[in-house]
Design a protein around this motif. Structure first.
Motif, PDB file in Angstrom:
ATOM      1  N   PRO A 138      -1.168  -0.748   9.057  1.00  0.00           N
ATOM      2  CA  PRO A 138      -1.533  -1.751   8.044  1.00  0.00           C
ATOM      3  C   PRO A 138      -0.321  -2.565   7.588  1.00  0.00           C
ATOM      4  N   ARG A 139      -0.604  -3.715   7.013  1.00  0.00           N
ATOM      5  CA  ARG A 139       0.471  -4.558   6.479  1.00  0.00           C
ATOM      6  C   ARG A 139       1.169  -3.882   5.308  1.00  0.00           C
ATOM      7  N   GLU A 140       0.436  -3.064   4.541  1.00  0.00           N
ATOM      8  CA  GLU A 140       1.018  -2.266   3.469  1.00  0.00           C
ATOM      9  C   GLU A 140       0.138  -1.037   3.276  1.00  0.00           C
ATOM     10  N   PRO A 141       0.613  -0.021   2.537  1.00  0.00           N
ATOM     11  CA  PRO A 141      -0.174   1.216   2.405  1.00  0.00           C
ATOM     12  C   PRO A 141      -1.596   0.945   1.921  1.00  0.00           C
ATOM     13  N   ALA A 142      -2.533   1.652   2.547  1.00  0.00           N
ATOM     14  CA  ALA A 142      -3.944   1.523   2.177  1.00  0.00           C
ATOM     15  C   ALA A 142      -4.507   2.925   1.970  1.00  0.00           C
TER      16      ALA A 142
END
Length: 362
Positions: free
Chosen positions: A43-47
Motif C-alpha cells: 500500500p501507499r501507506e499503512p492500512a
C-alpha cells in the motif's frame, strides 16, 4: 519492422470474463495473480485493520471479580480477560503484533510456574501486595510498576498481601504473542513445581543494575534487560523533576522511554515501553507512528483524539492507537500519567519505523 506495426501487434487486454476463466484455471495449481492484489500487499501507506478503542476499567473490574468465582488462578493457569481489538475478533490481539489482557490474582492464590518463548510485561493497574517470581527472584507488585518476564524464563505469581493487608491485584499483560504466532515459533513448558525456589533476595537485580553501575564480572547474554522490575515511584519522580525543570514537548508532554541499562536500548527485544506526563492544561499537537500502541492510564483524566475519534479516559483505563493513526492527547483539568507499549524495537531493528509530528490539525 516499423515501430507502428510493432505497437499494433501487442495483444489487446482481455475482458473480465476471460480473466475470470484464466484465474479459475490457475487456481488448482495454487497460483494467484499478483496484479489483482498488488496495491493491497504494497500500500501507499499503512492500512491496518485495527481500529481505535477504549476499555473502561470501571466497567471491566466487576467482570474480572466475577471470573474469580468461575475459575481459580491455578485451574486457569492465568486468569485473564483479553483485550481484543474490535476489528480483530477471535485473534486475541489488541494490534496486529501485540496481545494485551487484564490479569487477576485473588488473595491466597498462586498462578503456577511455567515458561514460554513469548516475552511478557506486567503493568500493575490495581491493588498491591501480589508478587511475581522470575528466574528465581521475587518482586512485590505495586501500582504503576513495570515488570518484565523474559522469553523462556520460569515465572509464577502469587498474592500473599503486604503489611497485613491482602487484596485482589490486577495487572495489564502485554505480550508479543501475535508476532510469535506469525513466525510459528511458539514453545511453552509447565514447571514441575507450582512455585519456584527463590534463589536471590528481592531487589537484587535492581541493586546490581539499577544505579548506572554493573557488576564487574557480570556477563549478560540475554537481549532482555537484567532489571525485571522498574518501580513506579522512581519513574514518577523522574517525570516530576522534568515537569519542574523544562517545558513539555508540544506533541508528547514529558515522555521517557524505559531502557536496558546495559545497552541503552529497549528493555525487551520485541516490545518498547514508555511513561509520559501531560501537565494540567496540556493540549497536544497531533502525531502518528507506524507502531500501533497500547496506553494504560496511571493517573488523571484526559482526552485522546485518535483518527478523528474522541475518547475521554480516566485512571486504569486502557486504549489503543492503531498504526499510522493520528493521535492528539490533552489534559484539560489535571496532570495525566500514561504508560504505553508497542512493537517499536522490532520496527527499529528492521529499519521500517516511521513517525510524523504534525503542525496542522489531523
Amino acid at each position: 519492422m516499423n515501430p507502428t506495426a510493432q505497437k499494433s501487434a501487442a495483444p489487446a487486454p482481455a475482458n473480465a470474463a476471460e480473466r475470470r476463466n484464466y484465474y479459475e484455471r490457475i487456481r488448482p495449481l495454487h497460483l494467484t495473480p499478483l496484479w489483482e492484489s498488488l496495491h493491497a500487499l504494497v500500500p501507499r501507506e499503512p492500512a491496518t485493520p485495527c481500529v481505535p478503542a477504549l476499555w473502561r476499567y470501571d466497567e471491566i473490574r466487576p467482570l474480572l471479580m466475577e471470573s474469580a468465582a468461575l475459575i481459580t488462578a491455578e485451574e486457569a493457569v492465568r486468569r485473564v480477560l483479553v483485550l481484543e481489538n474490535p476489528a480483530l475478533p477471535g485473534n486475541s490481539s489488541i494490534t496486529q503484533s501485540i496481545y494485551a489482557g487484564l490479569q487477576l490474582i485473588m488473595p491466597g492464590e498462586v498462578a503456577p510456574s511455567h515458561r514460554h518463548v513469548q516475552s511478557a510485561l506486567r503493568f500493575i493497574v490495581d491493588g498491591k501486595g501480589a508478587y511475581t517470581t522470575v528466574g528465581g527472584e521475587r518482586t512485590t507488585m505495586y501500582p504503576g510498576d513495570f515488570i518484565i518476564t523474559p522469553s523462556w524464563a520460569w515465572h509464577d505469581h502469587g498474592n500473599e498481601g503486604i503489611g497485613g493487608t491482602v487484596e485482589p491485584v490486577v495487572w495489564l499483560d502485554g505480550l508479543d504473542i501475535p508476532m510469535l504466532r506469525f513466525f510459528d515459533a511458539g514453545f511453552a513448558e509447565n514447571d514441575d513445581a507450582k512455585v519456584q525456589h527463590v534463589a536471590r533476595p528481592e531487589g537484587n537485580s535492581l541493586a546490581r543494575f539499577g544505579h548506572n553501575m554493573v557488576p564487574v564480572r557480570h556477563d549478560h547474554a540475554s537481549p532482555t534487560s537484567p532489571i525485571f522490575n522498574y518501580p513506579y515511584a522512581r519513574s514518577r519522580e523522574a517525570l516530576a523533576l522534568l515537569q519542574k525543570q523544562e517545558a513539555p514537548d508540544a506533541w508528547l508532554g514529558h515522555k521517557l522511554r524505559y531502557i536496558n541499562p546495559l545497552t541503552g536500548g529497549a528493555p525487551m527485544p520485541t516490545i518498547g515501553t514508555q511513561l509520559q506526563l501531560l501537565p494540567r492544561g496540556f493540549a497536544g499537537k497531533a502525531h502518528r507512528a507506524t507502531d500501533g500502541t497500547v496506553y494504560s492510564v496511571v493517573e488523571g483524566r484526559g482526552i485522546a483524539e485518535i483518527a478523528g475519534r474522541r475518547f475521554e479516559f480516566g485512571p486504569r483505563d486502557t486504549f489503543v492507537v492503531p498504526s499510522w493513526a493520528p493521535l492528539r492527547l490533552s489534559a484539560p483539568g489535571e496532570d495525566v500519567v500514561l504508560f504505553s507499549f508497542s512493537d517499536r524495537p522490532v520496527q527499529q531493528a528492521m529499519g521500517i519505523l516511521r513517525e510524523a509530528f504534525l503542525d496542522e490539525d489531523a
